[in-house]
Design a protein around this motif. Structure first.
Motif, PDB file in Angstrom:
ATOM      1  N   PRO A  87      45.699  -1.937 -26.101  1.00  0.00           N
ATOM      2  CA  PRO A  87      44.817  -2.029 -24.922  1.00  0.00           C
ATOM      3  C   PRO A  87      43.428  -2.571 -25.261  1.00  0.00           C
ATOM      4  O   PRO A  87      42.825  -3.288 -24.442  1.00  0.00           O
ATOM      5  N   GLU A  88      42.954  -2.281 -26.466  1.00  0.00           N
ATOM      6  CA  GLU A  88      41.625  -2.779 -26.859  1.00  0.00           C
ATOM      7  C   GLU A  88      41.600  -4.281 -27.129  1.00  0.00           C
ATOM      8  O   GLU A  88      40.531  -4.847 -27.361  1.00  0.00           O
ATOM      9  N   ASP A  89      42.752  -4.923 -27.105  1.00  0.00           N
ATOM     10  CA  ASP A  89      42.801  -6.380 -27.213  1.00  0.00           C
ATOM     11  C   ASP A  89      42.545  -7.050 -25.864  1.00  0.00           C
ATOM     12  O   ASP A  89      42.434  -8.283 -25.801  1.00  0.00           O
ATOM     13  N   THR A  90      42.459  -6.271 -24.818  1.00  0.00           N
ATOM     14  CA  THR A  90      42.211  -6.823 -23.491  1.00  0.00           C
ATOM     15  C   THR A  90      40.873  -7.542 -23.445  1.00  0.00           C
ATOM     16  O   THR A  90      39.840  -6.971 -23.807  1.00  0.00           O
ATOM     17  N   ALA A  91      40.907  -8.799 -23.033  1.00  0.00           N
ATOM     18  CA  ALA A  91      39.702  -9.622 -23.014  1.00  0.00           C
ATOM     19  C   ALA A  91      40.056 -10.998 -22.457  1.00  0.00           C
ATOM     20  O   ALA A  91      41.233 -11.332 -22.274  1.00  0.00           O
ATOM     21  N   VAL A  92      39.020 -11.785 -22.229  1.00  0.00           N
ATOM     22  CA  VAL A  92      39.213 -13.212 -21.981  1.00  0.00           C
ATOM     23  C   VAL A  92      39.159 -13.906 -23.336  1.00  0.00           C
ATOM     24  O   VAL A  92      38.209 -13.709 -24.100  1.00  0.00           O
ATOM     25  N   TYR A  93      40.171 -14.698 -23.618  1.00  0.00           N
ATOM     26  CA  TYR A  93      40.271 -15.389 -24.896  1.00  0.00           C
ATOM     27  C   TYR A  93      39.880 -16.857 -24.708  1.00  0.00           C
ATOM     28  O   TYR A  93      40.374 -17.531 -23.796  1.00  0.00           O
ATOM     29  N   TYR A  94      39.019 -17.319 -25.594  1.00  0.00           N
ATOM     30  CA  TYR A  94      38.496 -18.680 -25.527  1.00  0.00           C
ATOM     31  C   TYR A  94      38.889 -19.460 -26.782  1.00  0.00           C
ATOM     32  O   TYR A  94      38.758 -18.954 -27.906  1.00  0.00           O
ATOM     33  N   CYS A  95      39.268 -20.686 -26.562  1.00  0.00           N
ATOM     34  CA  CYS A  95      39.556 -21.609 -27.649  1.00  0.00           C
ATOM     35  C   CYS A  95      38.281 -22.378 -27.991  1.00  0.00           C
ATOM     36  O   CYS A  95      37.498 -22.723 -27.095  1.00  0.00           O
ATOM     37  N   ASN A  96      38.096 -22.670 -29.272  1.00  0.00           N
ATOM     38  CA  ASN A  96      36.923 -23.409 -29.722  1.00  0.00           C
ATOM     39  C   ASN A  96      37.315 -24.418 -30.781  1.00  0.00           C
ATOM     40  O   ASN A  96      38.120 -24.115 -31.673  1.00  0.00           O
ATOM     41  N   ILE A  97      36.779 -25.615 -30.666  1.00  0.00           N
ATOM     42  CA  ILE A  97      36.978 -26.659 -31.676  1.00  0.00           C
ATOM     43  C   ILE A  97      35.623 -27.263 -32.028  1.00  0.00           C
ATOM     44  O   ILE A  97      34.834 -27.608 -31.147  1.00  0.00           O
ATOM     45  N   ASN A  98      35.370 -27.375 -33.325  1.00  0.00           N
ATOM     46  CA  ASN A  98      34.207 -28.100 -33.827  1.00  0.00           C
ATOM     47  C   ASN A  98      34.697 -29.371 -34.503  1.00  0.00           C
ATOM     48  O   ASN A  98      35.552 -29.304 -35.393  1.00  0.00           O
ATOM     49  N   GLY A  99      34.176 -30.495 -34.062  1.00  0.00           N
ATOM     50  CA  GLY A  99      34.631 -31.730 -34.670  1.00  0.00           C
ATOM     51  C   GLY A  99      33.941 -32.942 -34.107  1.00  0.00           C
ATOM     52  O   GLY A  99      33.004 -32.837 -33.301  1.00  0.00           O
ATOM     53  N   TYR A 100      34.403 -34.088 -34.554  1.00  0.00           N
ATOM     54  CA  TYR A 100      33.886 -35.379 -34.094  1.00  0.00           C
ATOM     55  C   TYR A 100      34.990 -36.064 -33.294  1.00  0.00           C
ATOM     56  O   TYR A 100      36.097 -36.242 -33.790  1.00  0.00           O
TER      57      TYR A 100
END
Length: 122
Positions: A87-100
């Motif tokens: 239950p503590e994994d409940t959240a909004v999950y966001y993807c992130n990419i750093n690059g060119y």
């Protein structure tokens, strides 16, 4: 610019599994890092898992042994396999990419998805 499209979130019972996907809308010339973050209500956004260009991964202590990050370079896609969800994994999950995005881009780009809700019921 690039759009990161996330999918795979949803409602699951504790102990269940989900697989998140994040696909870039275009090819990316050079990726430094790809990662997943999450933000629960009233809390700061936190890093869940990351993977660097050489393939090395790192995880938040709270998800080690349960979550696995992987990527498909040919598809510019990153995944997050989440097992033994709590239950503590409940959240909004966001993807992130750093690059060119191109060889002409002068500065490292920091790109985010729109977020996908993960809800784990007890």
């Amino acid at each position: 610019q690039v759009q990161l499209v996330e999918s795979g979130g949803g409602l699951v019972q504790a102990g269940g599994s989900l697989r998140l996907s994040c696909a870039a809308s275009r090819s990316i010339f050079s990726i430094y890092t790809m990662g997943w973050y999450r933000q629960a209500p009233g809390k700061q956004r936190e890093l869940v898992a990351g993977i660097i260009s050489a393939g090395r991964t790192n995880y938040a202590d709270s998800v080690k042994g349960r979550f696995t990050i992987s990527r498909d370079n040919a598809k510019n896609t990153v995944y997050l396999q989440m097992n033994s969800l709590k239950p503590e994994d409940t959240a909004v999950y966001y993807c992130n990419i750093n690059g060119y995005l191109t060889s002409f881009q002068p500065t490292l780009g920091d790109y985010w998805g729109q977020g996908t809700q993960v809800t784990v019921s007890s």
